[in-house]
Design a protein around this motif. Structure first.
Motif, short mmCIF file in Angstrom:
data_model
loop_
_atom_site.label_atom_id
_atom_site.label_comp_id
_atom_site.label_asym_id
_atom_site.label_seq_id
_atom_site.Cartn_x
_atom_site.Cartn_y
_atom_site.Cartn_z
N MET A 1 -20.94 -3.70 -0.30
CA MET A 1 -19.67 -3.83 -1.00
C MET A 1 -19.12 -5.24 -0.82
O MET A 1 -19.53 -5.97 0.08
CB MET A 1 -18.66 -2.80 -0.47
N SER A 2 -18.19 -5.62 -1.69
CA SER A 2 -17.55 -6.92 -1.58
C SER A 2 -16.04 -6.75 -1.57
O SER A 2 -15.51 -5.77 -2.09
CB SER A 2 -17.97 -7.83 -2.75
N LEU A 3 -15.38 -7.69 -0.94
CA LEU A 3 -13.92 -7.67 -0.85
C LEU A 3 -13.41 -9.04 -1.26
O LEU A 3 -13.79 -10.05 -0.66
CB LEU A 3 -13.48 -7.34 0.59
N ARG A 4 -12.57 -9.06 -2.28
CA ARG A 4 -12.01 -10.33 -2.78
C ARG A 4 -10.56 -10.45 -2.31
O ARG A 4 -9.71 -9.67 -2.70
CB ARG A 4 -12.07 -10.37 -4.30
N ILE A 5 -10.32 -11.44 -1.46
CA ILE A 5 -8.98 -11.68 -0.93
C ILE A 5 -8.42 -12.96 -1.54
O ILE A 5 -9.09 -14.00 -1.53
CB ILE A 5 -8.99 -11.82 0.60
N VAL A 6 -7.22 -12.88 -2.08
CA VAL A 6 -6.53 -14.06 -2.59
C VAL A 6 -5.31 -14.31 -1.70
O VAL A 6 -4.49 -13.41 -1.49
CB VAL A 6 -6.07 -13.88 -4.05
N SER A 54 -15.12 -7.87 9.02
CA SER A 54 -15.57 -6.92 8.01
C SER A 54 -17.09 -6.89 7.91
O SER A 54 -17.77 -7.91 8.08
CB SER A 54 -14.98 -7.30 6.65
N ASP A 55 -17.62 -5.71 7.62
CA ASP A 55 -19.05 -5.57 7.36
C ASP A 55 -19.38 -5.84 5.90
O ASP A 55 -20.54 -5.93 5.53
CB ASP A 55 -19.51 -4.15 7.73
N ASP A 56 -18.33 -5.97 5.08
CA ASP A 56 -18.51 -6.24 3.66
C ASP A 56 -18.69 -7.73 3.42
O ASP A 56 -18.42 -8.56 4.29
CB ASP A 56 -17.31 -5.73 2.86
N ASP A 57 -19.10 -8.06 2.23
CA ASP A 57 -19.18 -9.45 1.79
C ASP A 57 -17.78 -9.86 1.32
O ASP A 57 -17.30 -9.36 0.30
CB ASP A 57 -20.20 -9.58 0.66
N VAL A 58 -17.12 -10.73 2.07
CA VAL A 58 -15.72 -11.08 1.80
C VAL A 58 -15.63 -12.50 1.28
O VAL A 58 -16.25 -13.42 1.82
CB VAL A 58 -14.84 -10.93 3.06
N GLU A 59 -14.84 -12.67 0.21
CA GLU A 59 -14.57 -14.00 -0.33
C GLU A 59 -13.08 -14.25 -0.26
O GLU A 59 -12.28 -13.46 -0.76
CB GLU A 59 -15.04 -14.10 -1.79
N VAL A 60 -12.69 -15.36 0.38
CA VAL A 60 -11.29 -15.71 0.54
C VAL A 60 -10.95 -16.89 -0.36
O VAL A 60 -11.52 -17.98 -0.22
CB VAL A 60 -10.95 -16.07 2.01
N THR A 145 4.60 -5.03 3.25
CA THR A 145 5.14 -6.34 3.60
C THR A 145 5.58 -6.44 5.05
O THR A 145 5.76 -5.45 5.75
CB THR A 145 6.33 -6.68 2.69
N LEU A 146 5.75 -7.69 5.49
CA LEU A 146 6.27 -8.04 6.81
C LEU A 146 5.46 -7.40 7.94
O LEU A 146 5.99 -6.78 8.86
CB LEU A 146 7.75 -7.63 6.92
N LEU A 147 4.15 -7.60 7.88
CA LEU A 147 3.26 -7.02 8.87
C LEU A 147 3.03 -7.97 10.04
O LEU A 147 2.84 -9.16 9.86
CB LEU A 147 1.92 -6.66 8.23
N SER A 148 3.01 -7.39 11.24
CA SER A 148 2.66 -8.15 12.44
C SER A 148 1.18 -7.98 12.77
O SER A 148 0.65 -8.71 13.62
CB SER A 148 3.50 -7.67 13.63
N GLU A 149 0.55 -7.03 12.11
CA GLU A 149 -0.87 -6.75 12.33
C GLU A 149 -1.43 -6.18 11.04
O GLU A 149 -0.78 -5.36 10.39
CB GLU A 149 -1.01 -5.73 13.47
N VAL A 150 -2.63 -6.59 10.66
CA VAL A 150 -3.20 -6.13 9.39
C VAL A 150 -4.71 -6.00 9.52
O VAL A 150 -5.37 -6.80 10.20
CB VAL A 150 -2.82 -7.07 8.23
N SER A 151 -5.27 -4.98 8.87
CA SER A 151 -6.72 -4.78 8.85
C SER A 151 -7.10 -4.04 7.58
O SER A 151 -6.25 -3.44 6.92
CB SER A 151 -7.18 -3.97 10.08
N VAL A 152 -8.37 -4.12 7.22
CA VAL A 152 -8.88 -3.46 6.02
C VAL A 152 -10.13 -2.69 6.40
O VAL A 152 -11.03 -3.22 7.06
CB VAL A 152 -9.21 -4.47 4.91
N GLU A 153 -10.18 -1.42 5.96
CA GLU A 153 -11.35 -0.60 6.23
C GLU A 153 -11.43 0.51 5.19
O GLU A 153 -10.43 1.19 4.92
CB GLU A 153 -11.26 0.01 7.64
N GLY A 154 -12.62 0.69 4.62
CA GLY A 154 -12.84 1.77 3.69
C GLY A 154 -11.94 1.78 2.48
O GLY A 154 -11.48 2.84 2.03
#
Length: 262
Positions: A1-6, A54-60, A145-154
């Motif tokens: 899978m891929s994850l596109r972050i802007v 991440s185990d995914d292919d991530v593009e920032v 919004t206004l997060l002190s900690e953030v993660s992405v999974e599944g």
């Protein structure tokens, strides 16, 4: 899978510089050095951490709307480790407010393609803190919004929001928009290798026509918020000197009480 972050970033006047308003009451950018907004550095950092964990292919991708010199902000983010950058520049954008900026960002994000948008909690010049919410509304996706900690999974973004009296655990399905605070983790300092690599990373340049935005939707004349007047901050006056000859404590207490500090 891929994850596109802007990651949305802003080129702002240096807060330590001598800032002034131009004749049209917008910030005179020619009179002060600019840099990547410090609060946006935290957004870049969190995007890079998501990529690294991440185990995914991530593009920032880092995205900014601003004048020619705004490329300096993009280069800083690229030197931190982002993969590519997009610069939206157009003379008709001069004086655009937060609402207009959110329109331009939304069009650019859609054109770029995304799964997650990461923003700082606010810019260090305007400090309005509304663009992430406006952007999510225009994109029609959840906002966390206004997060002190953030993660992405599944396919889910999760985060912690710290308030004055409580801590909340939040999550949303992707695509989504998140903003992070300055408590989310210290932003990394670009290495020499990163600085050299940034020079070879792609930076796309778009204008309003590329985003199919009419000039009457942006700019100072079409802004919902404007500065009506401005005046130079008065020079600092000499402070009150208290010579302690045995009555210094009483004089200090009287000084504070007179100004209702105690």
């Amino acid at each position: 899978m891929s994850l596109r972050i802007v990651v949305t970033v802003k080129y702002v006047p240096d807060a330590t510089g001598d800032r002034h308003f131009a004749d049209d009451l917008t910030v005179d950018r020619d009179d002060v050095d600019g840099l990547l907004s410090e609060l946006d550095e935290y957004a870049v950092e969190q995007a890079l951490q998501i990529s690294e964990n991440s185990d995914d292919d991530v593009e920032v991708t880092v995205l900014t709307v601003g004048p020619e010199d705004a490329k300096d902000a993009l280069r800083k983010a690229l030197s931190m480790g982002a993969d590519k950058a997009i610069h939206v520049e157009d003379d008709d954008l001069h004086g655009t407010d937060a609402i207009g900026t959110s329109l331009v960002l939304a069009k650019a994000v859609e054109k770029a393609g995304y799964d997650l948008v990461v923003s700082g909690m606010a810019s260090t010049d305007g400090t309005m803190g509304v663009v992430p919410a406006l952007l999510a509304e225009r994109l029609g996706v959840p906002q966390v919004t206004l997060l002190s900690e953030v993660s992405v999974e599944g396919g889910v973004v999760k985060g912690r929001r710290d308030g004055d009296s409580a801590t909340e655990q939040l999550e949303a399905s992707l695509p989504a928009v998140v903003s992070v605070t300055d408590q989310s983790g210290e932003a990394r300092y670009p290495s020499f290798k990163g600085i050299m690599a940034a020079k070879k990373k792609p930076v796309q340049s778009w204008d309003l026509s590329d985003l199919e935005i009419d000039e009457d939707e942006v700019g100072l004349e079409n802004a919902y918020t404007v500065v009506e007047s401005a005046a130079e901050r008065p020079a600092r006056t000499a402070g009150t000197i208290v010579k302690d000859e045995g009555e210094g404590g009483k004089q200090l207490a009287a000084f504070l009480a007179e100004r209702k500090f105690v």
